[in-house]
Write a protein that holds these residues in place. Structure first.
Motif, mmCIF file in Angstrom:
data_model
loop_
_atom_site.group_PDB
_atom_site.id
_atom_site.type_symbol
_atom_site.label_atom_id
_atom_site.label_comp_id
_atom_site.label_asym_id
_atom_site.label_seq_id
_atom_site.Cartn_x
_atom_site.Cartn_y
_atom_site.Cartn_z
ATOM 1 N N ILE A 229 0.834 -1.203 0.000
ATOM 2 C CA ILE A 229 0.000 0.000 0.000
ATOM 3 C C ILE A 229 0.872 1.258 0.000
ATOM 4 O O ILE A 229 0.590 2.225 -0.702
ATOM 5 C CB ILE A 229 -0.943 -0.004 1.225
ATOM 6 N N ILE A 230 1.952 1.237 0.778
ATOM 7 C CA ILE A 230 2.873 2.381 0.821
ATOM 8 C C ILE A 230 3.493 2.614 -0.556
ATOM 9 O O ILE A 230 3.580 3.753 -1.035
ATOM 10 C CB ILE A 230 3.965 2.155 1.884
ATOM 11 N N TYR A 231 3.940 1.534 -1.211
ATOM 12 C CA TYR A 231 4.523 1.651 -2.550
ATOM 13 C C TYR A 231 3.510 2.217 -3.548
ATOM 14 O O TYR A 231 3.850 3.056 -4.396
ATOM 15 C CB TYR A 231 5.022 0.290 -3.039
ATOM 16 N N LEU A 232 2.266 1.758 -3.444
ATOM 17 C CA LEU A 232 1.223 2.250 -4.348
ATOM 18 C C LEU A 232 0.956 3.732 -4.117
ATOM 19 O O LEU A 232 0.750 4.493 -5.076
ATOM 20 C CB LEU A 232 -0.067 1.443 -4.145
ATOM 21 N N LEU A 233 0.959 4.147 -2.856
ATOM 22 C CA LEU A 233 0.732 5.560 -2.543
ATOM 23 C C LEU A 233 1.856 6.437 -3.093
ATOM 24 O O LEU A 233 1.611 7.514 -3.645
ATOM 25 C CB LEU A 233 0.614 5.753 -1.031
ATOM 26 N N ILE A 234 3.089 5.961 -2.950
ATOM 27 C CA ILE A 234 4.235 6.712 -3.484
ATOM 28 C C ILE A 234 4.147 6.805 -5.009
ATOM 29 O O ILE A 234 4.342 7.867 -5.606
ATOM 30 C CB ILE A 234 5.563 6.059 -3.054
#
Length: 319
Positions: free
Chosen positions: A163-168
């Motif tokens: 999820i963090i990677y997708l947000l970035i």
């Protein structure tokens, strides 16, 4: 050709996801659990199911009535029956391709009330923004009431790193888009900017309309009907009739989120309800049965009203 492929994928991908979830759920249930679910459907008190459908009608009415305030602000006095029927059709269309109902709603309004598509669609986008803010309010309330259980559920069930990677990645795409939007001189960008002016006018109509407080009241009333029609269905099954409001609001939130992942929540809705209810000691078969009862009844109402409205619109608007 590319447009047809895109439409085909937008229809089939969410559908196959939903069917895949149904298959997964079915294969993970034991034969005794499946039998209990069947018994739950047979023994359910359908008075409360029909009561929830009756409450849902007020939600349809209120959404159509709220729409009139922003349209009147733009100078369009539409007939309420057309507003209501286009809302019903849009709900039905959303069962096929997620969020496509908003486009069909603006298109039908243009056809039967001569409201420009971009302005009509702008008012619908504004509605969705308001709806999102109210839904976030529900989420905040749920976090306050059940922070420990909700936090544990999110950590256990969701891949946080992904999820963090997708947000970035999403943020980087957004920054690139802003630069292109501001500095690019492409014809398509200029055309989009022209269309956007009408869209923005529709979206900002809420802030400028004289009936904004009535608009806000109906916005909260719509979500009140959503929550109430979900709440009354807990009395349809003896096993869920004693659950607390904090559990109900959790089921309501996760059920609402599930609707966006597949065509109208097919497969995902009962799974989400069963997962969240399991945190509170409610047996899996009961959670699944409850989820399917709520989803099936609401979906049948959506189909009935959508098809009926689609048939009546051209008949009632004959000149």
């Amino acid at each position: 050709m590319k447009v047809n492929i895109r439409k085909f994928l937008s229809l089939t991908v969410p559908l196959f996801i939903g069917l895949g979830i149904i298959y997964y759920q079915y294969t993970t249930l034991s034969s005794s659990e499946i039998e209990k679910i069947k018994i739950s459907f047979i023994k359910a008190d359908y008075f409360y199911i029909f009561l929830s459908l009756f409450i849902a009608l007020f939600g349809y009415w209120s959404r159509a009535y709220r729409w009139k305030f922003s349209l009147q602000h733009l100078g369009y006095n539409t007939q309420f029956r057309n507003d209501l029927m286009t809302v019903c059709v849009s709900y039905f269309i959303n069962l096929t391709i997620p969020r496509s109902g908003e486009i069909s709603r603006a298109a039908l309004l243009k056809k039967y009330e001569k409201v420009p598509f971009d302005k009509g669609f702008g008012t619908i986008v504004a509605e969705r923004i308001v709806d999102l803010l109210i839904f976030l309010l529900f989420v905040i309330i749920a976090f306050v009431l059940q922070f420990d259980k909700l936090y544990k559920f999110l950590i256990d069930k969701l891949p946080v790193e992904k999820i963090i990677y997708l947000l970035i990645g999403g943020f980087l795409v957004f920054v690139i888009f802003i630069f292109v939007w501001i500095y690019a001189e492409w014809k398509i960008i200029k055309k989009l900017k022209q269309k956007l002016s009408g869209l923005i006018e529709g979206m900002t109509s809420i802030l400028k309309m004289k009936d904004k407080w009535n608009y806000i009241f109906h916005s909260f009333f719509i979500w009140f009907t959503y929550l109430l029609m979900f709440y009354v269905t807990i009395y349809a099954l003896p096993e869920t009739s004693n659950i607390g409001f904090d559990v109900v609001i959790m089921g309501f939130i996760f059920g609402s989120l599930a609707v966006g992942f597949t065509n109208g929540g097919i497969g995902a809705y009962p799974l989400a309800i069963a997962l969240i209810y399991s945190l509170y000691g409610i047996p899996n078969d009961v959670g699944v049965a409850f989820g399917w009862l709520v989803w099936t009844s609401q979906t049948l109402l959506t189909i009935f009203l959508g098809l009926l409205s689609y048939l009546l619109l051209p008949i009632l608007n004959k000149k």
